[in-house]
Design an enzyme around this catalytic site. Structure first.
Site, PDB file in Angstrom:
ATOM      1  N   CYS A 171      59.628  30.223 -22.144  1.00 31.89           N
ATOM      2  CA  CYS A 171      58.462  30.005 -21.332  1.00 31.89           C
ATOM      3  C   CYS A 171      57.653  31.357 -21.361  1.00 31.89           C
ATOM      4  O   CYS A 171      58.083  32.164 -20.657  1.00 31.89           O
ATOM      5  CB  CYS A 171      58.614  29.147 -20.077  1.00 31.89           C
ATOM      6  SG  CYS A 171      57.030  29.001 -19.405  1.00 31.89           S
ATOM      7  N   HIS A 172      56.142  31.296 -21.675  1.00 35.44           N
ATOM      8  CA  HIS A 172      55.432  32.515 -21.597  1.00 35.44           C
ATOM      9  C   HIS A 172      54.821  32.498 -20.123  1.00 35.44           C
ATOM     10  O   HIS A 172      54.121  33.338 -19.929  1.00 35.44           O
ATOM     11  CB  HIS A 172      54.481  32.504 -22.473  1.00 35.44           C
ATOM     12  CG  HIS A 172      53.492  31.215 -22.623  1.00 35.44           C
ATOM     13  ND1 HIS A 172      53.136  30.672 -23.681  1.00 35.44           N
ATOM     14  CD2 HIS A 172      52.773  30.883 -21.591  1.00 35.44           C
ATOM     15  CE1 HIS A 172      52.081  29.958 -23.242  1.00 35.44           C
ATOM     16  NE2 HIS A 172      51.879  29.686 -22.030  1.00 35.44           N
ATOM     17  N   HIS A 201      59.443  27.273 -14.165  1.00 32.49           N
ATOM     18  CA  HIS A 201      57.986  26.778 -13.381  1.00 32.49           C
ATOM     19  C   HIS A 201      58.088  26.863 -12.020  1.00 32.49           C
ATOM     20  O   HIS A 201      57.306  26.454 -11.042  1.00 32.49           O
ATOM     21  CB  HIS A 201      57.406  25.620 -13.885  1.00 32.49           C
ATOM     22  CG  HIS A 201      57.150  25.449 -15.146  1.00 32.49           C
ATOM     23  ND1 HIS A 201      57.256  24.317 -16.222  1.00 32.49           N
ATOM     24  CD2 HIS A 201      56.542  26.285 -16.043  1.00 32.49           C
ATOM     25  CE1 HIS A 201      56.875  24.789 -17.338  1.00 32.49           C
ATOM     26  NE2 HIS A 201      56.428  25.968 -17.139  1.00 32.49           N
TER      27      HIS A 201
END
Length: 451
Positions: A171-172, A201
């Site tokens: 995930c960036h 997240h």
């Protein structure tokens, strides 16, 4: 070094071309065979045509082919990259978001957590498991990198079904630190040493120091962060509304920072999906603006010739870490990577080891090995532990094809606060919802389209 790199979902409006462009920049991977795979022949051809055009401009030695036959594409693969969605992406996403709200659930964004995150999981995990079954049968030694959401639940389901697979979630979001930390610490990013982690997240900056002096930099962040992000919000409000920036989205972000004294990595749209109190303080305007612009961009702008030129601009700085990871393994760099999603192995002591965590990792010829965050704060870990039951039950719902487990996953979710309303949503009597995304068998039979 010649590798076979298979991009699954290569017809995507932004994933396919950005991935090809990033690979073209690698001298280490030059000579490799890039295989583009998608079920949408039109989109796949567009990616192939653009890749062919710019291969000449880059002057690189790569073979690029495309195939709609996944089993053929996977033969001999050393790396497989997955970035898929179930079509129609935004139509289903809108339902995930709006239908629970109609039943009184105050959920945010509805991509990864909350009821919408469950519905999304029930659609997308089955086709990803089918892909992984083919990988397991055809190229079991391949490294598999996943960019699809919901990251936590996809990675957990795969790790349970295929525990030996080298499956890594990327995930960036961590890339935001490259923008924010130099501004906060008044030094170049190359002089900053940091570690972050949690669940995808829901991750926080755990440690940060100056490389040259090894001085702890967190006191300065705690002093300056509120002012910095408040000014960021003000600046965003002056920006063109067509901007694709995540924007402000700092209501939940700042409250978490003030309350737990650690800097979150992601913004309100994702953080708010997991917190029952988030709706009351979220920056809803910025979230909706981002979603609106992202939807328009995916449907139109990302497929324009101007975006093709942007992706293949040789001066463009990519946020994605895929190529660096591949190179680090080939070159045995022993490189520390800031964030990967892998099964916990006492990397975060408060979280059970079957759960996939987002942690830094060492990358070398032996693969990707997580780094323990021994000083992870108990206060913030309490938020993460609240997700464990929902993650496990989502996997059980998919693997066992169990509507009961799906309902129990909802009840375990901190965002769900009304038993009777969600019993109505998931009940057989509610046939309209049943057909869209609630009934698990319907999810398993949904037409799969990589986009």
């Amino acid at each position: 070094m010649s590798e076979k790199l298979v991009l699954i979902g290569a017809g995507s409006a932004n994933f396919g071309l950005e991935a090809v462009s990033d690979i073209y920049r690698s001298k280490t991977l030059e000579g490799s065979h890039i295989v583009l795979h998608d079920t949408d022949e039109t989109s796949l051809k567009e990616t192939q045509d653009v890749a062919d055009k710019y291969k000449g401009e880059f002057g690189v030695n790569f073979t690029v082919t495309s195939s709609i036959n996944r089993k053929e594409a996977l033969k001999g693969a050393s790396v497989v990259v997955i970035s898929i969605e179930v079509a129609p992406r935004f139509g289903l996403w809108d339902q995930d978001w709006k239908i629970p709200q109609q039943y009184g659930m105050k959920q945010i964004y509805a991509e990864n957590g909350g009821p919408g995150g469950l519905f999304h999981s029930l659609r997308i995990i089955p086709p990803i498991l089918e892909i992984c079954e083919d990988i397991n049968n055809i190229c079991p030694d391949a490294f598999v990198y996943n960019f699809s959401n919901p990251m936590q639940r996809i990675c957990h389901a795969v790790s349970v079904k295929y525990p030996e697979m080298k499956f890594i979630g990327l995930c960036h979001a961590i890339a935001e630190m490259e923008r924010d930390l130099p501004e906060l610490l008044k030094t170049d990013f190359s002089n900053i040493e940091f570690r972050a982690g949690g669940l995808n997240h829901i991750s926080i900056l755990v440690d940060v120091k100056y490389k040259d002096t090894q001085k702890d930099a967190y006191p300065l962040i705690r002093e300056k962060a509120l002012e910095y992000y408040i000014n960021y919000i003000i600046d965003f409000e002056k920006m063109n509304e067509q901007s694709t920036s995540p924007g402000a989205e700092r209501g939940i972000f700042l409250k978490l920072f003030e309350t737990y004294n650690y800097l979150p990595i992601t913004t309100d749209s994702h953080l708010g999906e997991y917190l029952p109190w988030a709706h009351s303080i979220a920056d809803h305007h910025a979230i909706l603006e981002f979603y609106k612009n992202y939807k328009v961009n995916c449907q139109t702008i990302y497929r324009s010739e101007s975006m093709h030129s942007y992706y293949f601009d040789q001066k463009r700085h990519s946020k994605e870490r895929l190529v660096d990871l591949m190179e680090a393994i080939v070159e045995d760099r022993n490189m520390e990577e800031a964030a990967v999603n892998i099964p916990n192995d006492n990397f975060i002591k408060q979280i059970p080891n079957d759960i996939v965590v987002e942690v830094p990792a060492m990358v070398n010829k032996n693969g990707i090995k997580g780094i323990a965050l021994n000083n992870y704060p108990d206060n913030f870990a309490s938020i993460l532990v609240n997700q464990v039951g929902t993650i496990r039950l989502t996997t059980a719902a998919v693997l066992e094809k169990s509507k009961d487990a799906a309902f129990q996953a909802l009840l375990a979710d901190p965002v769900v606060d009304n038993f009777e309303e969600f019993k109505r949503i998931i009940s057989k009597q509610n046939s309209g919802l049943q057909k869209t995304h609630i009934m698990l068998m319907q999810c398993l039979n949904t037409q799969k389209n990589m986009e």
